[in-house]
Structures are given as structure tokens and as C-alpha cells.
Design an enzyme around this catalytic site. Structure first.
Site, mmCIF file in Angstrom:
data_model
loop_
_atom_site.group_PDB
_atom_site.id
_atom_site.type_symbol
_atom_site.label_atom_id
_atom_site.label_comp_id
_atom_site.label_asym_id
_atom_site.label_seq_id
_atom_site.Cartn_x
_atom_site.Cartn_y
_atom_site.Cartn_z
ATOM 1 N N ASP A 34 -0.420 -7.575 10.229
ATOM 2 C CA ASP A 34 -1.631 -7.034 9.591
ATOM 3 C C ASP A 34 -2.367 -6.154 10.602
ATOM 4 O OD1 ASP A 34 -3.139 -8.074 6.795
ATOM 5 O OD2 ASP A 34 -4.450 -6.998 8.188
ATOM 6 N N ASP A 62 0.156 -2.004 12.246
ATOM 7 C CA ASP A 62 -0.369 -1.005 11.313
ATOM 8 C C ASP A 62 0.847 -0.339 10.671
ATOM 9 O OD1 ASP A 62 -1.284 1.281 10.088
ATOM 10 O OD2 ASP A 62 -2.499 1.971 11.792
ATOM 11 N N VAL A 63 1.005 -0.513 9.363
ATOM 12 C CA VAL A 63 2.238 -0.033 8.711
ATOM 13 C C VAL A 63 2.381 1.483 8.728
ATOM 14 C CG1 VAL A 63 2.594 -2.039 7.209
ATOM 15 C CG2 VAL A 63 1.177 -0.121 6.392
ATOM 16 N N SER A 141 2.007 -1.856 -8.323
ATOM 17 C CA SER A 141 0.803 -2.196 -9.090
ATOM 18 C C SER A 141 1.000 -1.800 -10.540
ATOM 19 C CB SER A 141 -0.394 -1.442 -8.512
ATOM 20 O OG SER A 141 -1.514 -1.558 -9.361
ATOM 21 N N TYR A 155 -4.854 6.140 -5.540
ATOM 22 C CA TYR A 155 -4.170 4.841 -5.591
ATOM 23 C C TYR A 155 -3.015 4.889 -6.590
ATOM 24 C CZ TYR A 155 -3.619 -0.245 -5.984
ATOM 25 O OH TYR A 155 -3.111 -1.532 -5.992
ATOM 26 N N LYS A 159 1.021 4.420 -5.833
ATOM 27 C CA LYS A 159 1.765 3.289 -6.406
ATOM 28 C C LYS A 159 2.929 3.808 -7.253
ATOM 29 C CE LYS A 159 -0.318 -0.126 -4.433
ATOM 30 N NZ LYS A 159 0.375 -1.068 -3.546
ATOM 31 N N SER A 192 -8.426 -11.139 -4.593
ATOM 32 C CA SER A 192 -8.095 -10.823 -3.199
ATOM 33 C C SER A 192 -9.259 -10.022 -2.615
ATOM 34 C CB SER A 192 -6.815 -9.970 -3.140
ATOM 35 O OG SER A 192 -7.103 -8.643 -3.552
HETATM 36 N N1 LIG Z 1 -5.664 -7.373 -5.891
HETATM 37 C C1 LIG Z 1 -5.233 -6.676 -6.910
HETATM 38 O O1 LIG Z 1 -5.852 -6.684 -7.993
HETATM 39 C C2 LIG Z 1 -3.949 -5.891 -6.784
HETATM 40 C C3 LIG Z 1 -3.331 -5.439 -7.966
HETATM 41 C C4 LIG Z 1 -2.171 -4.697 -7.858
HETATM 42 C C5 LIG Z 1 -1.590 -4.461 -6.622
HETATM 43 N N2 LIG Z 1 -2.199 -4.934 -5.497
HETATM 44 C C6 LIG Z 1 -1.558 -4.637 -4.212
HETATM 45 O O2 LIG Z 1 -1.376 -5.833 -3.499
HETATM 46 C C7 LIG Z 1 -1.217 -5.531 -2.102
HETATM 47 C C8 LIG Z 1 -2.026 -6.526 -1.296
HETATM 48 O O3 LIG Z 1 -3.397 -6.333 -1.558
HETATM 49 P P1 LIG Z 1 -4.412 -7.533 -1.847
HETATM 50 O O4 LIG Z 1 -4.870 -7.392 -3.253
HETATM 51 O O5 LIG Z 1 -3.858 -8.819 -1.382
HETATM 52 O O6 LIG Z 1 -5.653 -7.029 -0.956
HETATM 53 P P2 LIG Z 1 -6.239 -7.572 0.442
HETATM 54 O O7 LIG Z 1 -7.209 -6.541 0.880
HETATM 55 O O8 LIG Z 1 -6.721 -8.951 0.242
HETATM 56 O O9 LIG Z 1 -4.977 -7.585 1.400
HETATM 57 C C9 LIG Z 1 -4.413 -6.383 1.914
HETATM 58 C C10 LIG Z 1 -4.071 -6.600 3.378
HETATM 59 O O10 LIG Z 1 -3.495 -5.380 3.893
HETATM 60 C C11 LIG Z 1 -4.022 -5.172 5.197
HETATM 61 N N3 LIG Z 1 -3.899 -3.754 5.585
HETATM 62 C C12 LIG Z 1 -4.673 -2.696 5.205
HETATM 63 N N4 LIG Z 1 -4.265 -1.582 5.828
HETATM 64 C C13 LIG Z 1 -3.206 -1.920 6.596
HETATM 65 C C14 LIG Z 1 -2.351 -1.204 7.471
HETATM 66 N N5 LIG Z 1 -2.498 0.116 7.688
HETATM 67 N N6 LIG Z 1 -1.358 -1.877 8.098
HETATM 68 C C15 LIG Z 1 -1.194 -3.199 7.910
HETATM 69 N N7 LIG Z 1 -1.988 -3.947 7.119
HETATM 70 C C16 LIG Z 1 -2.975 -3.303 6.458
HETATM 71 C C17 LIG Z 1 -5.457 -5.651 5.093
HETATM 72 O O11 LIG Z 1 -6.029 -5.909 6.362
HETATM 73 C C18 LIG Z 1 -5.293 -6.902 4.237
HETATM 74 O O12 LIG Z 1 -5.065 -8.052 5.017
HETATM 75 C C19 LIG Z 1 -1.654 -4.072 -1.950
HETATM 76 O O13 LIG Z 1 -0.511 -3.248 -1.814
HETATM 77 C C20 LIG Z 1 -2.362 -3.772 -3.266
HETATM 78 O O14 LIG Z 1 -2.300 -2.413 -3.612
HETATM 79 C C21 LIG Z 1 -3.358 -5.629 -5.554
#
Ligand SMILES: NC(=O)c1ccc[n+]([C@@H]2O[C@H](COP(=O)([O-])OP(=O)(O)OC[C@H]3O[C@@H](n4cnc5c(N)ncnc54)[C@H](O)[C@@H]3O)[C@@H](O)[C@H]2O)c1
Length: 280
Positions: A34, A62-63, A141, A155, A159, A192
Site C-alpha cells: 500500500d 506505490d503501484v 468496478s 474513474y 475502470k 470502504s
Molecule cells: N468501495 C467501492 O464502492 C468500490 C466499488 C467498485 C470498485 N472499487 C474498487 O475497489 C478497489 C479498492 O478500493 P476500496 O473501495 O477498498 O477503497 P479504499 O480507499 O478503502 O482502499 C484503497 C487502497 O488503495 C491504496 N492506494 C491508493 N493509491 C495507491 C497507490 N498509488 N499505490 C498503492 N496503493 C494505493 C489506498 O491507500 C487504500 O489503502 C479500488 O480499485 C476501487 O476502485 C471500490
């Protein structure tokens, strides 16, 4: 899955953390990456409390930097001897009215969501092949199916792009006899910290505070609290899909299929969703 190894990017929070936790409960070793150091340390501590010290490592990664993703995968390989499941999960969101989104903001979302996923897939695939097979989980997503979500264009576009990556790669792997399988996780609202994704925006990325953006965020927040699934439920579905070698992981299945049908209707009828006259 006992003694196998999972790597999860963006694993300090939300869906990534839930997947790491579920893999650990399955008896797997877990490497969590992360960008947020404090959240990562806290996540690793919590996972270790549940799963036993030697089974969890955390690496600040950092990805958007392929060298960070390589270091994360190499650390997992060095600690546990093999890689079996790699989740390209880290993702961020920003948006607003199309012309109000700054160049740096477009690039940040593209860098994390698209290039971060690409970096993870390119790094992990040879390591999984070396293990004799494995699983790549791509967190897409519902927004990747539902074209026409206003004010979330950056976004949605990223996606859609990673849905394309996942679909094409899976087809290529199946047609070439590979033992690596891709799984596309495409959830709707999940509880989240995604609503606060801009906390990770690098300095210099302007955050859009206009009315359209605020309204879109309020609607997102309302959807998350009214219909948001627990991340643990999503993690369970991911594990099932891995066991069943199923590509699509659709926690909001009916909505995903409705979104795909809406697009098909659009293509067939020429009527843009939300408008009455073809071409408007
Ligand atoms: N929560 C939703 O409703 C939802 C719905 C569809 C898809 N998603 C997808 O789920 C995935 C996870 O998100 P989440 O909802 O758990 O949110 P979240 O913010 O709780 O978790 C995302 C994590 O990614 C980390 N992150 C951000 N930038 C980064 C980087 N450059 N390198 C490494 N880590 C990084 C953040 O620090 C965090 O810990 C994402 O790809 C998001 O698009 C979420």
C-alpha cells in the site's frame, strides 16, 4: 490453498484488506502492499494478530512505480518461496464536470487505476507462470460496465480500460494453454474508504470542489451507506471465483447485467441513456 502465497496491492484498507484477511484465514501467506505507511503498518499488525506472525508481510508500494510493484512481489517470493494469487486492487477516484477536471487529476487516476494495474499484471504473470500457475485478480468496478455515470468520467474510463486489460489477458491465457487465470472483480458500492480516495492524491493534483462534483460524491456516499456491501462479503466471492476458476466476480450481479444490457440497448437503438432522441 494452505501454504500458498497471495499478494494484494492497496491492501491496507477496504476490499484489499478484506481479501488479505480472507486469504490468511484460508491458510495462505500474504504480502500486503500500500502507499499509506501508517495504514499499512496498522493493517499488518491486525492481520498478524489474527493469522500468525510469519504469514504476513507489508511493503510500502506505490503501484504507479513498477519498481515498487517488483519489490513487493520479490519480497513475497523471498519470504514465502512462491506466488499463487496476485490482486491488482489499488484504485482511486476523482472527477467533476468534464472540463473542470485538471490535467494532473486525469493523469493521477490513469496512473493508479490503469498503469498501476498494468504494472501489477506485467510483474506478477511471469512469477505465477514460474509457480506452475496461479490467479490474477483485477479489481474493476460496476463503473466499468455502466457507461454514462456523469461526473465520474476519469474513474469510469480507467475502470473500462482495466476491464479490457483483464478480458484480453484472460482470453490470451486460455488460448495459449497457460495455467494462470484472470478474475475480474466488478463490484457496485462496497463499504470502504473509497469516498476519501483523494487523500492519496499527490501534491499538485487539484481537487475539484464544484457543485456537480459535490453532488456526485454525496450520491456515492448515500449509495455506499444504503446499499454498500461489506468488503468481507466481496472477499468471499473472490475466493469462490478462484476455486471455481470463474472470470467474472459480480457482487452486484443484477446491476452489472442491467448496465451491460443498457449499453447493448444504446448500441442497438441509438438512443443515448437519459435522452429521448437518437444522437442527442
Ligand atoms: N468501495 C467501492 O464502492 C468500490 C466499488 C467498485 C470498485 N472499487 C474498487 O475497489 C478497489 C479498492 O478500493 P476500496 O473501495 O477498498 O477503497 P479504499 O480507499 O478503502 O482502499 C484503497 C487502497 O488503495 C491504496 N492506494 C491508493 N493509491 C495507491 C497507490 N498509488 N499505490 C498503492 N496503493 C494505493 C489506498 O491507500 C487504500 O489503502 C479500488 O480499485 C476501487 O476502485 C471500490
Amino acid at each position: 490453498m494452505v501454504n500458498k502465497t497471495a499478494v494484494v496491492t492497496g491492501g491496507a484498507s477496504g476490499i484489499g484488506f478484506a481479501m488479505a484477511r480472507r486469504f490468511l484465514a484460508e491458510g495462505m501467506n500474504v504480502a500486503v502492499g500500500d502507499i499509506e505507511t501508517d495504514a499499512l503498518d496498522d493493517a499488518v499488525r491486525r492481520l498478524r494478530e489474527e493469522g500468525g506472525d510469519p504469514k504476513v508481510i507489508g511493503v510500502r508500494a506505490d503501484v504507479t512505480r513498477i519498481e515498487d510493484v517488483t519489490a513487493l512481489c520479490d519480497a513475497a517470493d523471498a519470504a514465502f518461496g512462491r506466488l499463487d494469487v496476485v490482486c491488482a486492487n489499488a484504485g482511486v477516484e476523482t472527477g467533476g464536470r468534464f472540463l473542470d477536471v485538471a490535467d494532473q487529476a486525469w493523469r493521477w487516476v490513469m496512473d493508479v487505476n490503469y498503469f498501476g494495474t498494468l504494472n501489477t499484471l506485467r510483474t506478477a504473470l511471469p512469477l505465477l507462470e514460474r509457480s506452475g500457475g496461479g490467479h490474477l485478480v483485477v479489481t474493476g468496478s460496476l463503473a466499468g460496465f455502466a457507461s454514462g455515470t456523469p461526473f465520474m468520467t476519469p474513474y469510469c474510463a480507467t475502470k473500462m480500460a482495466i476491464h479490457g486489460l483483464a478480458e484480453c489477458l484472460e482470453i490470451e491465457l486460455r488460448s495459449s494453454g497457460s495455467e494462470v487465470h484472470v478474475h475480474l472483480l466488478a463490484p457496485g458500492p462496497v463499504r470502504s474508504r473509497m469516498i476519501d480516495a483523494e487523500r492519496n492524491a499527490p501534491a499538485g493534483v487539484p481537487i475539484n470542489e464544484d457543485t456537480a462534483r459535490r453532488q456526485a460524491m454525496e450520491a456515492f456516499r448515500a449509495r455506499q451507506s444504503a446499499e454498500g456491501l461489506p468488503a468481507e462479503h466481496v472477499a468471499e466471492l473472490v475466493l469462490d471465483a478462484i476455486h471455481e476458476r470463474r472470470f467474472f466476480v459480480l457482487p452486484h450481479r443484477d446491476r452489472a447485467l442491467a448496465a451491460l444490457r443498457r449499453r447493448l440497448d444504446w448500441a442497438e437503438s441509438g438512443v443515448t441513456p437519459g435522452s429521448r432522441v437518437p444522437g442527442t
